[in-house]
Enzyme design. Sequence first.
Site, PDB file in Angstrom:
ATOM      1  N   ARG A  90       3.584   0.931   2.438  1.00 22.88           N
ATOM      2  CA  ARG A  90       3.259   1.256   1.058  1.00 22.88           C
ATOM      3  C   ARG A  90       3.824   2.625   0.711  1.00 22.88           C
ATOM      4  O   ARG A  90       4.138   3.425   1.578  1.00 22.88           O
ATOM      5  CB  ARG A  90       1.744   1.242   0.859  1.00 22.88           C
ATOM      6  CG  ARG A  90       1.048   2.374   1.600  1.00 22.88           C
ATOM      7  CD  ARG A  90      -0.467   2.256   1.523  1.00 22.88           C
ATOM      8  NE  ARG A  90      -0.902   1.871   0.217  1.00 22.88           N
ATOM      9  CZ  ARG A  90      -1.925   1.034  -0.014  1.00 22.88           C
ATOM     10  NH1 ARG A  90      -2.579   0.506   0.992  1.00 22.88           N
ATOM     11  NH2 ARG A  90      -2.292   0.742  -1.231  1.00 22.88           N
ATOM     12  N   LYS A 127      -6.409   3.324  -5.537  1.00 24.59           N
ATOM     13  CA  LYS A 127      -7.090   2.981  -6.777  1.00 24.59           C
ATOM     14  C   LYS A 127      -8.479   3.600  -6.813  1.00 24.59           C
ATOM     15  O   LYS A 127      -8.955   4.010  -7.859  1.00 24.59           O
ATOM     16  CB  LYS A 127      -7.180   1.460  -6.924  1.00 24.59           C
ATOM     17  CG  LYS A 127      -5.893   0.858  -7.470  1.00 24.59           C
ATOM     18  CD  LYS A 127      -6.148  -0.535  -8.038  1.00 24.59           C
ATOM     19  CE  LYS A 127      -5.650  -1.594  -7.090  1.00 24.59           C
ATOM     20  NZ  LYS A 127      -5.821  -2.956  -7.612  1.00 24.59           N
ATOM     21  N   GLU A 167      -5.194  -7.189  -7.438  1.00 23.70           N
ATOM     22  CA  GLU A 167      -6.591  -7.413  -7.753  1.00 23.70           C
ATOM     23  C   GLU A 167      -6.860  -6.627  -9.032  1.00 23.70           C
ATOM     24  O   GLU A 167      -6.511  -5.454  -9.107  1.00 23.70           O
ATOM     25  CB  GLU A 167      -7.510  -6.872  -6.643  1.00 23.70           C
ATOM     26  CG  GLU A 167      -8.968  -7.148  -6.974  1.00 23.70           C
ATOM     27  CD  GLU A 167      -9.984  -6.421  -6.077  1.00 23.70           C
ATOM     28  OE1 GLU A 167      -9.595  -5.501  -5.335  1.00 23.70           O
ATOM     29  OE2 GLU A 167     -11.170  -6.773  -6.152  1.00 23.70           O
TER      30      GLU A 167
END
Length: 569
Positions: free
Chosen positions: A270, A280, A45
Site C-alpha cells: 500500500r 481511514k 468498504e
Amino acid sequence: MSDFDKKEDEKTGTATSRNFIELIIDEDLKTGKYGGRVHTRFPPEPNGYLHIGHAKAICLNFGIAEQYGGLCNLRFDDTNPTKEETEYIESIKEDVRWLGFDWEDRLYFASDYFEQMYGYAADLIKKGKAYVCDLTAEETREYRGTLTEPGKDSPYRNRSIEENLDLFERMRAGEFPDGARVLKAKIDMANPNLNMRDPVMYRILHASHPRTGDEWCIYPMYDWAHGLEDSIERITHSICTLEFEVHRPLYDWFLEQLGVYRPQQIEFARLNMNYTVMSKRKLLELVKEGYVNGWDDPRMPTISGLRRRGYTPESIRNFSDRIGIAKADSVVDIALLEHCLREEQNLRAQRMMAVLHPLKVVIENYPEDKVEEMEAVNNPEDESMGTRTVPFSRELYIEREDFQEEPHKKFYRLAPGREVRLRYGYYIKCEEVIKDENGEVIELRCSYDPETRGGWSPDGRKVKATLHWVSAKHAVKAEVRLYDRLFNEENPLDVEEDENWKSNINPDSLKSLYPCYLEQNLAESKAGDRFQFERLGYFCVDPDSSNERLVFNRSVPLRDTWKKIQAKM
RNA sequence: UGGGGCGUCGUCAAGCGGUAAGACACAGGAUUUUGGAUCCUGCAUUCGGAGGUUCGAAUCCUCCCGCCCCAGCCA
C-alpha cells in the site's frame, strides 16, 4: 490518452518496465489460465472517503483492465452496517469517476450477494465444514491460542449438521441477540496461520444496513465474503494490499471447499507518504475532532481534499504510474506528488498576476489619471493560449518580499536606488522609502522610465529582477489560502510513548490571507478554475468563493530557488 | 516466539546468471521579461551481512541480521 500524457511518455521515454503483477498476468495469458480474460475490481468498504492510497489501487485495477483489454468492476464491500454510510458510497463513486475511470454497468455491492452467500454457507454446513458456535467473543479469543501455542477446539465444534442448519436459520431469523452465536468454518485450531483457526464467517448484528435495511441481522465477515464476491463476478486477478497475504490460504480454502470458480489473489504494498497519515481511521479522527474542516479539507490526502486543493486527475494518475507497484513497504516523498502537479500545470495553467502580501508603490513621474493596457502572455509554454491585457497606472502593489531596504548581497530585487522590471510593464527605480511610526515600510516612491514600455530598454541596459504587480485601482480583492504540510514529522506516527500522533500536527498548515490583490481578469473566476500566479505558484478557486468574496487555494508553490539560497544564508 | 512477507542511491523503483535503467530529491553550470520553465553535468565499483556454487552472482545455495503483517464476532 491526453496530450499531456503523450507528451509525458515521449519525454520520459516510458518504456517503463512491467511490474510484478503484469508479469503474473502475462504468464496467465500465456498459459490460458483464465481463458485469456483479465477482469479486476476495486472493492472499497464505504466507511470513509477515499485517499491517495486508494487512488493507487484504482489506477492499478482499472489501469490493468484497460491495458489488457479487460474489465474492472466497482464493488462496494458493504458487509459491516455499523460502519458504513450512503454518504461514503456516493463520495467514492464521485472520486473514481473524477479520476477518470468508468465501471460502465458494473457497479456491484457485496450486499447484493447476501442471499447467495447464505446459501453457500448452508452448503458448507452440510459438508460438515462449518458450525454454529456459542462461545462469547472473549472465549473465542482464548480458544484461538497464541502465535506460539495452538488453539483448542470449541465445545460446539461437533454439533450435528441438522442442529447447525437449524441454529443458523434461527440466527438469520433474528432469534438471538448480537454476539450470542456465530457461524465458524471448521478448519484447524492448531494451524500455524491464525486465520485458519476456525475463522468466523457470520456474526449477529441487529443493525440497519444502508442498502438492505433490516432484511438481515447476520452479516458475513470479510474472509468469507470477499472471495465469494470475486468468484461470483468471475474476477481473474483479485488485487489487494499486503496485509491480506496471510488471508490468502483462507480465501482459497473457502472457494475450494465450495468447488466454485477461484480467482487469483495478488498482494502489493500500500502507499505511504511522508508528512501525512493514510488510514481511514486516523483521517476520520482528524475530521471528527475538528483538526481539519471536513474530508475535503485541502490539507487532507483524500481524493476530495486533493481535488479541492487543485490537483488534477491527470497529475494523480501520473503520480500513480511513477511510484510503481511492488511488494516492499515504502514511503513515497510527497515532493513527487507536488512535482506531478507542477509538471502538468506548467504546460496548461493560464498565467495571471496576483499580489499576496501587498506593498504599495507610487510612481511619481507617471501621470495621475493615466491608464495603459499592457499586453501579457497567457502561457509561455503554449502560444495558442494567446495574450491578455492588464492595466498599468500610477499606484501599484508589489510583493512585500520583493523589496529589501538593506538588500542581502544575493538579493537582486528592488531596493533603495535600484532599478527592476515590472513584468509586461516598465522599469522602475526606488527613489524613497516611506515608513510608519513603527519604522515599518508602508510605501515606496518610485520613478519609471517611459522608454521601457513592455519591459525592454532601448539602450539595452540590463535589470536582473522582474517583479509581478497589480494596479491598485483596478485590483480585485480576494482571500488566498496558503497550505503547508499537515504534520511536522516525516512520519507523524513516530512519537514518544506518552505522546499522541496528533501532537505532530502542524499548527500553521493553513494561513488565510486577506486582502490579496489580483489582476482584474480574475474577477469572474469560478470554483475549480486553475491558474498560475506568476512567481508564486499554482492556485485554484475554492468552492467557498463567490462574486462578493473570491477565495483561492494555493495548490502548490512554484519551485523557489531564492528560498533555497536564503535557507543557506 | 509459530506462520506469512520484504530488504538495490536520501526517497520510490528496474534488474529474472553476463558484469547496477529511470523518476523524485540534491549539487553545479547554460539560458531566461516568472530566482518559474527548459537544457546540460554530477549523484550506488555496488545491491542488508557472511560464506559457498560458477569463467562470471544483485540475480543460484547456506547461514545470519533487520523491517512489516497475523492472536477483531473490522476490512
